[in-house]
Design a protein around this motif. Sequence first.
Motif, PDB file in Angstrom:
ATOM      1  N   UNK A 269       0.825  -1.203   0.000  1.00 13.55           N
ATOM      2  CA  UNK A 269       0.000   0.000   0.000  1.00 13.55           C
ATOM      3  C   UNK A 269       0.863   1.257   0.000  1.00 13.55           C
ATOM      4  N   UNK A 270       1.855   1.304   0.887  1.00 11.68           N
ATOM      5  CA  UNK A 270       2.725   2.487   0.984  1.00 11.68           C
ATOM      6  C   UNK A 270       3.493   2.709  -0.305  1.00 11.68           C
ATOM      7  N   UNK A 271       3.977   1.616  -0.878  1.00 10.64           N
ATOM      8  CA  UNK A 271       4.781   1.742  -2.096  1.00 10.64           C
ATOM      9  C   UNK A 271       3.930   2.220  -3.270  1.00 10.64           C
ATOM     10  N   UNK A 272       2.786   1.624  -3.480  1.00 14.82           N
ATOM     11  CA  UNK A 272       1.964   1.972  -4.635  1.00 14.82           C
ATOM     12  C   UNK A 272       1.387   3.380  -4.495  1.00 14.82           C
ATOM     13  N   UNK A 273       1.051   3.795  -3.263  1.00 18.18           N
ATOM     14  CA  UNK A 273       0.498   5.130  -3.067  1.00 18.18           C
ATOM     15  C   UNK A 273       1.546   6.213  -3.297  1.00 18.18           C
ATOM     16  N   UNK A 274       2.832   5.856  -3.197  1.00 17.67           N
ATOM     17  CA  UNK A 274       3.892   6.847  -3.395  1.00 17.67           C
ATOM     18  C   UNK A 274       3.996   7.306  -4.849  1.00 17.67           C
ATOM     19  N   UNK A 275       3.314   6.619  -5.757  1.00 16.34           N
ATOM     20  CA  UNK A 275       3.354   6.993  -7.174  1.00 16.34           C
ATOM     21  C   UNK A 275       2.303   8.046  -7.534  1.00 16.34           C
ATOM     22  N   UNK A 276       1.473   8.424  -6.574  1.00 14.91           N
ATOM     23  CA  UNK A 276       0.475   9.462  -6.840  1.00 14.91           C
ATOM     24  C   UNK A 276      -0.439   9.113  -8.002  1.00 14.91           C
ATOM     25  N   UNK A 277      -0.599  10.065  -8.943  1.00 17.41           N
ATOM     26  CA  UNK A 277      -1.498   9.824 -10.078  1.00 17.41           C
ATOM     27  C   UNK A 277      -0.789   9.155 -11.256  1.00 17.41           C
ATOM     28  N   UNK A 278       0.410   8.610 -11.007  1.00 16.30           N
ATOM     29  CA  UNK A 278       1.173   7.955 -12.070  1.00 16.30           C
ATOM     30  C   UNK A 278       0.900   6.456 -12.150  1.00 16.30           C
ATOM     31  N   UNK A 279      -0.103   5.990 -11.388  1.00 23.32           N
ATOM     32  CA  UNK A 279      -0.393   4.556 -11.379  1.00 23.32           C
ATOM     33  C   UNK A 279      -1.900   4.318 -11.363  1.00 23.32           C
TER      34      UNK A 279
ATOM     35  N   UNK B 121      -9.187  -4.661  -2.957  1.00 22.84           N
ATOM     36  CA  UNK B 121      -9.079  -3.979  -1.662  1.00 22.84           C
ATOM     37  C   UNK B 121      -8.175  -2.762  -1.765  1.00 22.84           C
ATOM     38  N   UNK B 122      -7.105  -2.881  -2.514  1.00 24.05           N
ATOM     39  CA  UNK B 122      -6.172  -1.763  -2.666  1.00 24.05           C
ATOM     40  C   UNK B 122      -6.804  -0.647  -3.490  1.00 24.05           C
ATOM     41  N   UNK B 123      -7.617  -1.003  -4.484  1.00 26.81           N
ATOM     42  CA  UNK B 123      -8.340   0.019  -5.267  1.00 26.81           C
ATOM     43  C   UNK B 123      -9.280   0.798  -4.360  1.00 26.81           C
TER      44      UNK B 123
ATOM     45  N   UNK C 256      -7.390   3.140  -2.161  1.00 27.37           N
ATOM     46  CA  UNK C 256      -6.920   4.278  -2.972  1.00 27.37           C
ATOM     47  C   UNK C 256      -8.038   5.306  -3.137  1.00 27.37           C
ATOM     48  N   UNK C 257      -9.223   4.812  -3.410  1.00 22.53           N
ATOM     49  CA  UNK C 257     -10.377   5.704  -3.584  1.00 22.53           C
ATOM     50  C   UNK C 257     -10.681   6.431  -2.269  1.00 22.53           C
TER      51      UNK C 257
ATOM     52  N   UNK D 162      -8.594   7.076   0.142  1.00 19.61           N
ATOM     53  CA  UNK D 162      -7.534   8.052   0.397  1.00 19.61           C
ATOM     54  C   UNK D 162      -7.791   9.333  -0.390  1.00 19.61           C
ATOM     55  N   UNK D 163      -8.169   9.185  -1.671  1.00 17.73           N
ATOM     56  CA  UNK D 163      -8.416  10.361  -2.512  1.00 17.73           C
ATOM     57  C   UNK D 163      -9.570  11.196  -1.956  1.00 17.73           C
ATOM     58  N   UNK D 164     -10.613  10.529  -1.477  1.00 16.76           N
ATOM     59  CA  UNK D 164     -11.747  11.247  -0.905  1.00 16.76           C
ATOM     60  C   UNK D 164     -11.340  11.985   0.371  1.00 16.76           C
ATOM     61  N   UNK D 165     -10.513  11.349   1.181  1.00 20.81           N
ATOM     62  CA  UNK D 165     -10.055  11.980   2.424  1.00 20.81           C
ATOM     63  C   UNK D 165      -9.168  13.210   2.128  1.00 20.81           C
ATOM     64  N   UNK D 166      -8.351  13.088   1.090  1.00 20.63           N
ATOM     65  CA  UNK D 166      -7.485  14.210   0.711  1.00 20.63           C
ATOM     66  C   UNK D 166      -8.346  15.402   0.293  1.00 20.63           C
ATOM     67  N   UNK D 167      -9.374  15.139  -0.542  1.00 23.66           N
ATOM     68  CA  UNK D 167     -10.263  16.209  -0.967  1.00 23.66           C
ATOM     69  C   UNK D 167     -10.986  16.843   0.213  1.00 23.66           C
ATOM     70  N   UNK D 168     -11.428  15.994   1.155  1.00 21.98           N
ATOM     71  CA  UNK D 168     -12.161  16.482   2.310  1.00 21.98           C
ATOM     72  C   UNK D 168     -11.262  17.372   3.184  1.00 21.98           C
ATOM     73  N   UNK D 169     -10.020  16.966   3.330  1.00 20.68           N
ATOM     74  CA  UNK D 169      -9.087  17.712   4.191  1.00 20.68           C
ATOM     75  C   UNK D 169      -8.651  19.039   3.572  1.00 20.68           C
ATOM     76  N   UNK D 170      -8.805  19.178   2.252  1.00 19.49           N
ATOM     77  CA  UNK D 170      -8.333  20.385   1.582  1.00 19.49           C
ATOM     78  C   UNK D 170      -9.463  21.267   1.057  1.00 19.49           C
ATOM     79  N   UNK D 171     -10.648  21.003   1.530  1.00 21.28           N
ATOM     80  CA  UNK D 171     -11.754  21.880   1.142  1.00 21.28           C
ATOM     81  C   UNK D 171     -11.628  23.211   1.860  1.00 21.28           C
ATOM     82  N   UNK D 172     -12.019  24.268   1.163  1.00 23.34           N
ATOM     83  CA  UNK D 172     -11.972  25.611   1.774  1.00 23.34           C
ATOM     84  C   UNK D 172     -13.026  25.736   2.855  1.00 23.34           C
TER      85      UNK D 172
END
Length: 301
Positions: free
Chosen positions: A266-276, A283-285, A288-289, A291-301
Amino acid sequence: MKIDRLLGIITILLQREKVTAPELAERFEVSRRTINRDIEDLCRAGIPVITVQGSGGGISISDSYKIDKTLLEKDEIQAVLYGLKGIDSISHASYFHRMTEKLAGKHTRIDGGVIVIDLASHYQKPLTQKIEMIKTAIERRQCISFMYYYEKGECRRQIEPYHLIFRWSSWYVFGYCLHREAYRLFKLNRLWNVEIDGKEFIPREIPQEEMEFDDYFSNKSFHLKALFSSDEKYRLIEEYGVDCYSVTEQGKLLLECDFVSYENMRSWIFSFGDKVEILEPLRLRDDRREQAENILRNHRD
């Protein structure tokens, strides 16, 4: 120690035709009188040491004894010393310089050699302290305890330590875990607050299958299948070699490999960002989804 000095003198005499007492005294940082006593001790031990006084004289070993002078060839001595320099990188003691006196003669040059081995990490000081402490515990047959941090959390462990292992750029201690009542391998970078308990143990008869350390690293159970951007070719080659992937019609790099640990995968594959793009496991997919939702939630204005 005297025995170390005697061994050093014998090694030098085996490698050189002749050496003077003042030269030996300077090398071993003792008096000439001490060297003379050492030569007498060697003679009493049956070593045919010859001393010649006056100009052009010196100390040597009888030619008849020098038949066995090539106990180690020059390249073999260099290989040993290269290894010792690597050990020095994570040790308080300087084994390299001490053994150079015993193994390397005047004409054996190894400083600035072609091989440099550095076993230290970014955490060199605490790593060295851990290794020294665990090594002491192994030699004394005493248990150690420590805090261990891993994917399931953290816990205090107590083990009977048996071996220090360097594998795949990381250090591990192998021992019998008193909590799990089984042999385990612990990564030193995850192991902190080490203490020697003082509790002595009787060494166990370790089953041969437990000593097959490859099994700890090659018992793969998580299969990864993913498409990578061609920009990431160098990283795939760095990890798995030039034949690890195939190229799709779209120019993507298809990689399939196995991991022992889901968290490592998980750590290794997530380190590739949007390049993978993850194809398997599902389960890993999902992770990943999420994580992306959490990132968006944490960076909302």
